[in-house]
Design an enzyme around this catalytic site. Sequence first.
Site, PDB file in Angstrom:
ATOM      1  N   MET A  13       0.935  -1.111   0.060  1.00 16.06           N
ATOM      2  CA  MET A  13      -0.165  -0.045   0.012  1.00 16.06           C
ATOM      3  C   MET A  13       0.774   1.294  -0.054  1.00 16.06           C
ATOM      4  SD  MET A  13      -3.203  -0.016  -0.488  1.00 16.06           S
ATOM      5  CE  MET A  13      -3.462   1.687   0.028  1.00 16.06           C
ATOM      6  N   ALA A 110     -10.009   3.970   7.829  1.00 15.64           N
ATOM      7  CA  ALA A 110     -10.985   3.396   7.357  1.00 15.64           C
ATOM      8  C   ALA A 110     -10.570   2.047   7.061  1.00 15.64           C
ATOM      9  CB  ALA A 110     -11.223   4.020   5.852  1.00 15.64           C
ATOM     10  N   ALA A 111     -11.159   0.813   7.129  1.00 14.57           N
ATOM     11  CA  ALA A 111     -11.060  -0.281   7.026  1.00 14.57           C
ATOM     12  C   ALA A 111     -10.956  -0.572   5.446  1.00 14.57           C
ATOM     13  CB  ALA A 111     -11.734  -1.509   7.684  1.00 14.57           C
ATOM     14  N   HIS A 143     -12.622 -12.945  -3.015  1.00 13.16           N
ATOM     15  CA  HIS A 143     -11.165 -12.611  -2.785  1.00 13.16           C
ATOM     16  C   HIS A 143     -10.352 -13.647  -3.128  1.00 13.16           C
ATOM     17  CE1 HIS A 143     -12.971  -9.188  -0.338  1.00 13.16           C
ATOM     18  NE2 HIS A 143     -11.867  -8.449  -0.384  1.00 13.16           N
ATOM     19  N   HIS A 144      -9.059 -13.096  -3.408  1.00 15.98           N
ATOM     20  CA  HIS A 144      -7.893 -14.060  -3.931  1.00 15.98           C
ATOM     21  C   HIS A 144      -7.626 -15.298  -2.916  1.00 15.98           C
ATOM     22  CE1 HIS A 144      -5.200 -12.096  -0.959  1.00 15.98           C
ATOM     23  NE2 HIS A 144      -6.056 -10.973  -1.251  1.00 15.98           N
ATOM     24  N   LYS A 147      -6.229 -14.903   0.943  1.00 15.04           N
ATOM     25  CA  LYS A 147      -6.797 -14.074   2.064  1.00 15.04           C
ATOM     26  C   LYS A 147      -7.078 -14.890   3.277  1.00 15.04           C
ATOM     27  CE  LYS A 147     -10.559 -10.947   3.021  1.00 15.04           C
ATOM     28  NZ  LYS A 147      -9.617  -9.867   3.863  1.00 15.04           N
TER      29      LYS A 147
HETATM   30  P1  NAD Z   1       2.693  -4.928   3.335  1.00  9.13           P
HETATM   31  O1  NAD Z   1       3.390  -6.112   4.350  1.00  9.13           O
HETATM   32  O2  NAD Z   1       3.151  -4.908   1.847  1.00  9.13           O
HETATM   33  O3  NAD Z   1       3.464  -3.437   3.994  1.00  9.13           O
HETATM   34  C1  NAD Z   1       3.472  -3.407   5.273  1.00  9.13           C
HETATM   35  C2  NAD Z   1       4.653  -2.703   5.439  1.00  9.13           C
HETATM   36  O4  NAD Z   1       4.790  -1.820   6.637  1.00  9.13           O
HETATM   37  C3  NAD Z   1       5.967  -3.308   5.202  1.00  9.13           C
HETATM   38  O5  NAD Z   1       6.816  -2.562   4.486  1.00  9.13           O
HETATM   39  C4  NAD Z   1       6.479  -3.531   6.572  1.00  9.13           C
HETATM   40  O6  NAD Z   1       8.149  -3.501   6.861  1.00  9.13           O
HETATM   41  C5  NAD Z   1       5.815  -1.991   7.063  1.00  9.13           C
HETATM   42  N1  NAD Z   1       5.886  -1.818   8.632  1.00  9.13           N
HETATM   43  C6  NAD Z   1       5.807  -2.884   9.551  1.00  9.13           C
HETATM   44  N2  NAD Z   1       5.749  -2.263  10.991  1.00  9.13           N
HETATM   45  C7  NAD Z   1       6.242  -1.052  10.865  1.00  9.13           C
HETATM   46  C8  NAD Z   1       6.526   0.022  11.791  1.00  9.13           C
HETATM   47  N3  NAD Z   1       6.275  -0.200  12.934  1.00  9.13           N
HETATM   48  N4  NAD Z   1       7.056   1.224  11.346  1.00  9.13           N
HETATM   49  C9  NAD Z   1       7.008   1.389   9.847  1.00  9.13           C
HETATM   50  N5  NAD Z   1       6.527   0.390   8.887  1.00  9.13           N
HETATM   51  C10 NAD Z   1       6.370  -0.696   9.390  1.00  9.13           C
HETATM   52  O7  NAD Z   1       1.195  -4.576   3.677  1.00  9.13           O
HETATM   53  P2  NAD Z   1       0.096  -3.842   2.869  1.00  9.13           P
HETATM   54  O8  NAD Z   1      -0.565  -4.788   1.882  1.00  9.13           O
HETATM   55  O9  NAD Z   1       0.544  -2.484   2.530  1.00  9.13           O
HETATM   56  O10 NAD Z   1      -0.903  -3.730   4.019  1.00  9.13           O
HETATM   57  C11 NAD Z   1      -0.441  -2.976   5.352  1.00  9.13           C
HETATM   58  C12 NAD Z   1      -1.888  -2.659   6.167  1.00  9.13           C
HETATM   59  O11 NAD Z   1      -2.739  -2.015   5.465  1.00  9.13           O
HETATM   60  C13 NAD Z   1      -2.469  -3.996   6.600  1.00  9.13           C
HETATM   61  O12 NAD Z   1      -2.789  -3.931   7.899  1.00  9.13           O
HETATM   62  C14 NAD Z   1      -3.504  -4.297   5.455  1.00  9.13           C
HETATM   63  O13 NAD Z   1      -4.674  -4.957   5.977  1.00  9.13           O
HETATM   64  C15 NAD Z   1      -3.857  -2.711   5.434  1.00  9.13           C
HETATM   65  N6  NAD Z   1      -4.883  -2.346   4.245  1.00  9.13           N
HETATM   66  C16 NAD Z   1      -5.779  -1.632   4.228  1.00  9.13           C
HETATM   67  C17 NAD Z   1      -6.284  -1.081   2.988  1.00  9.13           C
HETATM   68  C18 NAD Z   1      -7.506  -0.195   3.493  1.00  9.13           C
HETATM   69  O14 NAD Z   1      -8.366   0.103   2.524  1.00  9.13           O
HETATM   70  N7  NAD Z   1      -7.714   0.272   4.735  1.00  9.13           N
HETATM   71  C19 NAD Z   1      -6.190  -1.749   2.125  1.00  9.13           C
HETATM   72  C20 NAD Z   1      -5.053  -2.503   1.719  1.00  9.13           C
HETATM   73  C21 NAD Z   1      -4.157  -2.911   3.024  1.00  9.13           C
END
Ligand code: NAD
Length: 256
Positions: A13, A110-111, A143-144, A147
């Site tokens: 993200m 937002a979730a 979903h994929h 998940k």
């Molecule tokens: P990801 O694993 O690809 O990326 C997470 C990143 O955060 C990694 O690079 C990791 O090293 C970093 N990280 C971990 N702990 C950290 C810290 N203490 N400080 C700084 N960086 C840190 O995961 P993603 O797919 O990008 O998703 C991240 C989060 O966002 C998950 O909880 C996911 O469920 C959520 N998400 C939310 C939405 C939404 O629309 N709200 C959409 C997609 C993902």
Amino acid sequence: VIALLLVGAAGRMGRAVEQAAAAAGDFEVMGRVDVPGSWPPGAQGWSADPASFAHGRAVVVEFSSPEGCRAAAVHCAARGLPLVSGTTGLPPEVEAGVTAAAARVPVLRAANFSLGIAALARALRAALGALPPEWDVEIVERHHRRKLDSPSGTALALASAARAQRGWPEGALRFGREGRAGPRPAAEIGVHAVRGGSWVGDHEVLLAGEGEWIELRHVATDRSAFAQGALAAARFVASARPGLYNLDDVLSAKGR
Ligand code: NAD
């Protein structure tokens, strides 16, 4: 131009938000926070600690982990910076920390950051308000195959909103059916999770009456949908008063 500090910048993200921000033109990424091993080789402008970036006014956009979210909320409250936060599965003490920060700075959580899902939730409320109460509500999400949780948090949120609007108890949600399930009770909302392939996120709300039905459907084809919503949220909090906001507030602000 709105300055951004990305927390979780190396993640899927974080990279999607960076890419969308570069294309949007009204943002400048001034800092990237992630755990040290994740930084790209030879990277400049990266840190493990949000406090290492000194800046007058930046919006912090956080998609990382519960610990990343906790640290971002503390940093925003201490420095007076607006926060956009999307990490899911927060333990209650981190949720409480985010709520505490919202007393001092604008925070948007937002979730699901898709503006399309926020609009679908509105359309669902409007349709339920207009339809006779006998119309059945069923939700099907896809979903994929990787998940972990079923049904999706978004399907649960849509089902709970419909349930609350109908005035039904929490037990009205029905997760799948099998065997001699019997005739469908009126006060029931079926929720069904399909898993496979590479679906990013597909939510169908079916409203079924006698001899007719309506389908409200949202399909996310890639993460850029969430990144666009996160940027809309960043524009919103950049000029908002302290408080806890959600994506529906962003839709309302657009309509003004
Ligand atoms: P990801 O694993 O690809 O990326 C997470 C990143 O955060 C990694 O690079 C990791 O090293 C970093 N990280 C971990 N702990 C950290 C810290 N203490 N400080 C700084 N960086 C840190 O995961 P993603 O797919 O990008 O998703 C991240 C989060 O966002 C998950 O909880 C996911 O469920 C959520 N998400 C939310 C939405 C939404 O629309 N709200 C959409 C997609 C993902």
